[in-house]
Design an enzyme around this catalytic site. Structure first.
Site, PDB file in Angstrom:
ATOM      1  N   GLY B  10       1.811  -4.977 -21.986  1.00  0.00           N
ATOM      2  CA  GLY B  10       1.853  -4.484 -20.445  1.00  0.00           C
ATOM      3  C   GLY B  10       3.256  -4.638 -19.832  1.00  0.00           C
ATOM      4  O   GLY B  10       3.453  -5.815 -19.915  1.00  0.00           O
ATOM      5  N   GLU B 170      -3.602   2.992   2.618  1.00  0.00           N
ATOM      6  CA  GLU B 170      -2.295   3.256   2.303  1.00  0.00           C
ATOM      7  C   GLU B 170      -2.100   4.704   1.985  1.00  0.00           C
ATOM      8  O   GLU B 170      -1.055   5.334   2.462  1.00  0.00           O
ATOM      9  CB  GLU B 170      -1.474   2.429   1.461  1.00  0.00           C
ATOM     10  CG  GLU B 170      -1.612   0.965   2.016  1.00  0.00           C
ATOM     11  CD  GLU B 170      -0.572   0.101   1.148  1.00  0.00           C
ATOM     12  OE1 GLU B 170      -0.439   0.181  -0.123  1.00  0.00           O
ATOM     13  OE2 GLU B 170       0.361  -0.631   1.637  1.00  0.00           O
TER      14      GLU B 170
END
Lengths: 407, 407
Positions: B10, B170
């Protein structure tokens, strides 16, 4: 004596030019002019394929009617026409009725789908700002979806355009330029995307000079457009298009069929009872339908014969604009005295088909053929000249195509 | 003696920072470092809500791995992990297998839908570049469709966001700024569009100071966001969302549900057999799961306890980055001698939630509350500092948020 009332239906090329010319030719007390349009903007139909491909923003294509029409001289009514009653000299709008002394019909075209199964339900059309913007978004949405699915669906990346006439060719030209940008935006390999043009006639751009047609096809094929010429569309479903060519049936998986192979005049015109053929009404030298002295039809709803070929002129912006100018002179003449003696005859100055931003083909009035950037520049000059007529130099600077030098 | 092999899975905050730090701390012959990632780019997960709203282009959010990782020192493998076999010291990728001496797992989060009917099939999630870009396009597509339908469908213009935690708040903050632009672009009246935030907890932003929560809600409501607090989502279908609040059932017609109310660690981690709770594995002071000396977990797949509160730290970019820096030191120490003696403890320097481009709320390390543009500037400084660590000043200039002065 009450001044006559002129009602203009539609603010396309024909309608808006009629309004703009009349407001100049008539004094404030000569006539009451009303312009009816569905939206508060005019748009250039011949640029819509660029909005649909996403190569030009639709705000470049449209302009506020109030910016070119003097609304203290012309009464602008934003409304939708639902019926024309010529025997009652009345027009029915969604929100009111209007009566007239003179009626100008400039209601434009509709898509004609010829009864092909599934076409009306599943195909997109480049008809107006709304439908063109939807095509742009529909294509982008499918690109965005592609990478979000574990099993990749090729129908999201196959774009099929029905028709290789003017609009179809111009649209695939823009698409061919746009697709590499979309591939970058959505992380899709270019080789996964297909642009396929399906045309029933034995050639693309029927009526165009074969050398120009060959140039156009070469230019487009070099940019990845596949042509299926002499191919009849048999059926469109949600995710495929079926066509037949040389007695072979072929299926293309696709979510995106753009139908650019047939238009007809607005149905309101035939519903009004005027003699008409697919919504186009034959008009006399004064642009009047048979039997009516006070109705004039301009643009795509009018049908005029080319005496030389014995066939109707195809409807173009060029003819609509010329009709509008002729009609404004004529109507002003009727009202102030001194109308036209002569009949309307189109003056075809040339025909240019764009193949993308910096390529085109064309024929100018003396038969000269144009290719590539010269034809492309010619096209831009034609477009700018229209804007000059409509709103003067400020409009050309604001909305014109001034990017001549990007080749 | 063969140099040890470090495999990093990752290239999110934790993984890429581990790779970048290790390439600096270790000599070329000290270890063989391999970084595995599905895409050839790293992205800032904390900016994805802006890509999803369409207020920031995703190319600002992502960067090529090869631009910050020295690929002559770190072997970058673009592939997808399918299985981790810690007892065999092997990782299975789609296209190959990798064995390791040290494994660093930084595989990030997945959406957790808690079995709410229809959520998995019909809701969109702000998980990665692909899914965020799709949300942007999905919203635009519905706006584009709206005006093309004779019967207007309100579900096209109702955007429902599930969850008023960090991401949900957000995201609606960005949406509230974006919607007026979309209305202009698609000729839709602003008052026809609804942005609805549905939160099951008794407050928005649970855990935040109530004064800051009130500021945030006021700011968002002033820009047209509707809150349904204490409302449980019961079901999502293709064109509606059902929730229950105060024992009353309410249906919102909507094609657009964005689920921002739950994440869990990557399933690969629990499938590997590590002890875990919703994909998050408790790790020791050296960031190792129980029973493994050679496996380290950073970021959203790791679970660490806050000794002060007795509860796990919520997974954040801040912690992932600190873990990566700690781990790189530690691993370099193990290999070259002189590893960490101390355990990892997060150093929470502050928390800022954006409410749109120039508004935010936050708490900094000393407990000081920030509002408005100061909090917004703080958020940008945090983001820029991360880029500075990752790729130095050139990266800050290229991808940083430098628009401090647009209030």
């Amino acid at each position: 004596m009450k001044s006559p009332s002129i009602v203009i239906l539609g603010a396309g090329y024909g309608g808006i030019m009629t309004a703009v010319k009349l407001q100049k030719k008539l004094g404030a007390n000569d006539a009451k002019i009303t312009l009816v349009n569905k939206h508060d903007y005019h748009y250039q139909t011949t640029w819509l394929h660029e909005n649909a491909a996403g190569t030009l923003h639709h705000d470049r294509t449209r302009l506020k009617i109030a910016d070119v029409v003097n609304t203290s001289r012309v009464n602008f009514v934003q409304d939708t026409v639902t019926e024309i009653k010529p025997d009652e000299k009345t027009v029915v709008l969604e929100n009111s009725d209007l009566s007239y002394d003179y009626l100008v019909i400039g209601l434009g075209f509709e898509a004609a789908t010829f009864g092909i199964p599934g076409l009306e339900e599943h195909a997109y059309t480049i008809n107006n700002i709304n439908s063109s913007r939807l095509i742009r978004q529909h294509i982008e949405y499918n690109f965005a979806k592609y990478n979000n699915e574990v099993e990749k669906k090729q129908e999201r990346l196959n774009i099929v355009v029905g028709g290789a006439g003017f609009t179809g060719i111009e649209f695939v030209g823009e698409l061919a330029n746009r697709v590499p940008e979309l591939c970058k935006e959505y992380d899709v390999p270019r080789e996964n995307v297909r642009i396929i043009n399906v045309e029933a006639a034995p050639t693309a751009l029927p009526g165009f000079d074969p050398a120009l047609v060959e140039y156009a096809m070469n230019s487009l094929e070099a940019r990845g457009v596949e042509f299926k010429i002499g191919a009849m569309i048999k059926e469109v479903t949600e995710n495929q298009l079926v066509f037949e060519k040389d007695e072979e049936r072929e299926e293309i998986p696709t979510n995106t069929v753009v139908w650019a192979a047939g238009v007809r005049g607005n149905s309101l015109v035939e519903n009004a009872g005027f003699e008409s053929n697919r919504g186009r009404t034959p008009v006399d030298g004064q642009l009047r339908p048979k039997g009516y002295e006070d109705v004039f039809i301009v643009g795509d709803c009018s049908l005029i014969m080319n005496e030389e070929t014995g066939r109707p002129y195809p409807p173009t912006a060029q003819i609509a604009i010329q009709q509008a100018e002729f009609l404004a002179d004529n109507l002003a003449g009727k009202i102030r005295g001194g109308g036209h003696e002569e009949d309307f005859v189109p003056n075809i100055q040339g025909t240019v088909a764009s193949l993308g931003d910096d390529d085109a083909i064309g024929v100018v009035f003396d038969g000269k053929k144009l290719f590539g950037w010269q034809a492309s520049a010619m096209k831009k000059i034609i477009d700018n000249r229209y804007l000059l007529k409509l709103g003067g130099l400020p409009l050309v600077l604001k909305k014109g195509k001034l990017n001549f030098f990007n080749f």
